[in-house]
Structures are given as C-alpha cells and as structure tokens.
Design an enzyme around this catalytic site. Sequence first.
Site, PDB file in Angstrom:
ATOM      1  CB  CYS A  22      -5.696  -3.227   5.019  1.00  0.00           C
ATOM      2  SG  CYS A  22      -4.720  -2.158   3.944  1.00  0.00           S
ATOM      3  N   GLY A  48      -9.655   1.093   7.211  1.00  0.00           N
ATOM      4  CA  GLY A  48      -9.288   1.610   5.896  1.00  0.00           C
ATOM      5  C   GLY A  48     -10.480   2.225   5.212  1.00  0.00           C
ATOM      6  CG  ASN A 127      -4.262  -6.118   8.208  1.00  0.00           C
ATOM      7  OD1 ASN A 127      -4.567  -6.494   9.328  1.00  0.00           O
ATOM      8  ND2 ASN A 127      -3.719  -4.935   7.997  1.00  0.00           N
ATOM      9  N   GLY A 128      -1.276  -5.859   6.403  1.00  0.00           N
ATOM     10  CA  GLY A 128       0.086  -5.866   6.924  1.00  0.00           C
ATOM     11  C   GLY A 128       1.027  -5.204   5.938  1.00  0.00           C
ATOM     12  CE1 TYR A 269      -7.234   6.326  16.634  1.00  0.00           C
ATOM     13  CE2 TYR A 269      -5.714   5.452  15.010  1.00  0.00           C
ATOM     14  CZ  TYR A 269      -6.739   6.301  15.348  1.00  0.00           C
ATOM     15  OH  TYR A 269      -7.277   7.137  14.408  1.00  0.00           O
ATOM     16  CB  CYS A 466       5.164  -5.776  17.405  1.00  0.00           C
ATOM     17  SG  CYS A 466       6.068  -4.603  16.368  1.00  0.00           S
TER      18      CYS A 466
END
Length: 492
Positions: A22, A48, A127-128, A269, A466
Amino acid sequence: MCAFPAQPPAHPFDDDKLKEECGVFGVIGVADAANFVALGMHALQHRGQEAGGIVTHDPETGFNSARRFGYVRDTFTKADVMATLPGSIGIGHVRYSTAGSKGNTAIRDVQPFFGEFAMGGCAVAHNGNITNAAALRRELIERGSIFQSSSDSECIIHLMARSIQRNIPERMKDALRRVEGAFSIVAMTRTKLIGVRDALGVRPLVLGRLGESGGWCLSSETCGLDIIGAEFIREIEPGEMVVIDAKGVESFHPFDRRPSRFCIFEHVYFSRPDSILGGRSVYETRRAIGVELAREAPVEADLVCPVPDSGTPAAIGYAAESGIPYGMGIIRNQYMGRTFIEPTEQIRNMGVRLKLNVNRALVRGKRVILVDDSVVRGTTSRKIKDMILDAGAAEVHFRIASPPTAWPCFYGVDTPERSKLLAATMSEEEMRVWIGIDSLKFISLDGLYRAVGEAGGRDPRNPRYCDACFSGEYPVAPSDMIEKGFEMKAAE
C-alpha cells in the site's frame, strides 16, 4: 519427484508478480491539502491500484473523507469529489488488499480509518501488515469493540480508544506497542500530522518540506515528494514517531531500539526506480543487481532483453557487464488499462499477450537472455518463453534479479501460500525444465546484498534487511499464521 503446481486459468491481469503493499501520504500547512494528497497518491499508485481514500480537516466543516475504488486519476481528479475535502491538513492511502477481504474489497476496508476520541478525531493510514491482528481482534471484540471492516489496520483505532493516555500521539504509542509485524503509518488530528515506523523499519516512510508554503509532508517514497515539488529532508527512522504541527517537527522513539530490517524487495521491485531508499537510487541499485547477476551467471547469447518494466534496470546492468547487446525484445502495451475487465474466453486465453508483445524482428534467430525481477508461480514465465520462441528465437535464457522466492511474506505483501511458490516445491533445475527454457539462474542472496551496498554480502548472524521471502528467516514471528498451521523454517 516434486509435484508440479497446476497452472491457474489464464487471466489478462495475472502478471504473476508479488503485489505491492500500500502507499501512504500526508501533508500539513498548505492551502488545499486534498489536492497535494491526491498528487502524492498518484505518484504512489504503483503500490496499490484497488482503491484509495483521503481524509482532511477544516475548522469550519471538521473532518472530511472520500473513499473510491479505482485509480487516483479516475477518482480524485474530479472537482465535485475534491470540493468535499477542504482543509490545510490531509492524509491519503492507496490500497492493494494484503489483509481483509482479498480480491473482494469492500468500501469499508478502504483507508484511512477514522476514530472520534474524547480529545478529538484521528485518521490513520497504514502500510504493512499486523501479524498478531487476529489475536488482537478477538481480544478487542471480547471487550466490546465493534469492528467496521475486515482490515488488520482497524485494530490500531480500537487500541487507541482503549488507551488511558490524554492525547492522541500518546494513545498511538500505547496502541502500537501492542502491535506486531510491519507498519509505516501516516495519521492526522485536527492540528497534527503524525508519522510512525515499526521498530525494524520494514516498510518505508520519508519526510519532506514544501518551501514556498512552509508545509510538511510524509510519503511512502521520495517520488511522492517529487510530484509536489517538496524537498526530501530525511527518512523516518525505524522505531521513530514524528509529530508535526504549526510549531514544527517533534521526534520520539517510543519502541525498544532494534537493528533495522528494511524490506530488501523494495530495492528489487516494489519502489519506483526514481525513488531514493537508504540514500541509494533505486534505479542504480537495480542496475547493480544486473551487474552482479552477469558476474554470477554468465551465458553465451546474442541479446539481453528485459521483461518490462521492472526488469529493465537489471537488464541494462547485465548487458553492460557482459558485453552482450541490450535490446527491447518485449514491448509493453501502456494503454491497456482495464478495458478487458470482463473479457471473452477467446481474449482471456491470450493471457499476457494483452500486456506484452515480442519485437519479432529483433529476436528472430537470436539466443536471448530475458532478465526479470522475480519468479513467483512461474506461469507468466512460461507464457513469455512461448512468445519468444514463437517469434523465432534460437534459445531462451532467464536471469532473475532476486533469489528464489520460496517463502511467503507476512509484512504487507500479497504472497501466495507457500505451496504455490514455484521455488518452494522445485529445485532450480526442476524450475528450468517446468518453464521450458535453455537455462535459468537467480542472483544469490549474497549477490543481492552486494548490489544494495553490503560489500561483504549477507551476514547470516545479523542480516541488515528483511529477506524472509528468500531465506525463510522471519524477523517477527507471524503468530496469526503459525496459529493457522504455518510451519516456520527449521533452525539450521
């Protein structure tokens, strides 16, 4: 012998990519905040495309909101909509559903969410993904909370409502200390713009300044600042909360400090190539990934072609390092939009041909290297391979600008369940055979780390990013999914 996954029905919009999470944007101190927010959301549209929402505040009309399905350009550019959003402070959100009703978004799930508290209202855009949302939701419902949406993000509003703190920023700190997972949040009160990142800083958030008006803005990416002419000031730090009002910017660190674990796939990406992440140009990082890939996985060929558009910078880097000519062997139809939202069976069977077309004169008789950002299910890779061979290519070699995606993401990315990820069920050679190509190579995890600036590669004892979708090592245990039966990677 591995079980080959069944190929789902061809669909013109199934480009077999991990879907963007998002995007969030906020501004304070401008004459018409909603127009600035809409521009920022337009710049973040790649994050999004399902729906978007804007909340503003005006002293005369109070809080105002609008939520719409579809692209920002088709909804928040209409005068009648924007006229309902007066005020000098506003926040916005563009949505791709990663929690809640996937693929069946209801308007009630479209953010920002709003809550009215004793000390005033607050709107929140997130967002997340909250990895303990199911447990929190059960607890809150048992204590009397009434949820209006299926989104994990609504938990934040309910947790704030139950806090005994006397102002909204403190209530938000209380609420977010209960939350696990990944979050970058832009929120607003009547007079304050608030930005927060989780302690690991998994998702991005940046601070900008509008020179002429003296206003401030928050955005998921720097490209959101560029579109409104704002100056990039800095990234919000992992675990930091900023509170912005007429007096300026205050910074707090309400969470225990931990080593940063920013999502490495943002570099590969998700982020726009013209954005800046961690002081690095996303475009230059992707080009560096192509250089590393050429060093790790050379092959004799006549032409390097990107799978547009996300594979383009890596293909440029691969061509430059390998000395093999670069060419646009595949052309994207930029104007398809949603024309074929209900296509006939004949058109549906055309699959990716609605989006991509092969430059036949360029690839005929050539040994072609196709550079793509990732392989998820592999279905689109097979279709593209067929198109290249049908156009007369002599050989097809795939080079992938990320390691094999073998594990789902639980931090805000819509990833298929693990059994549907090609790399979770096959070796690299089995994938090559299943796709039907002459060779297939992925960049190594060490190579990816080198490309993003870690000269020594990945430190397995203390990885800086991550990379759970590649390594299976989750920095935050996905407790809701474990409760549903998800099996974590066994310790080595």
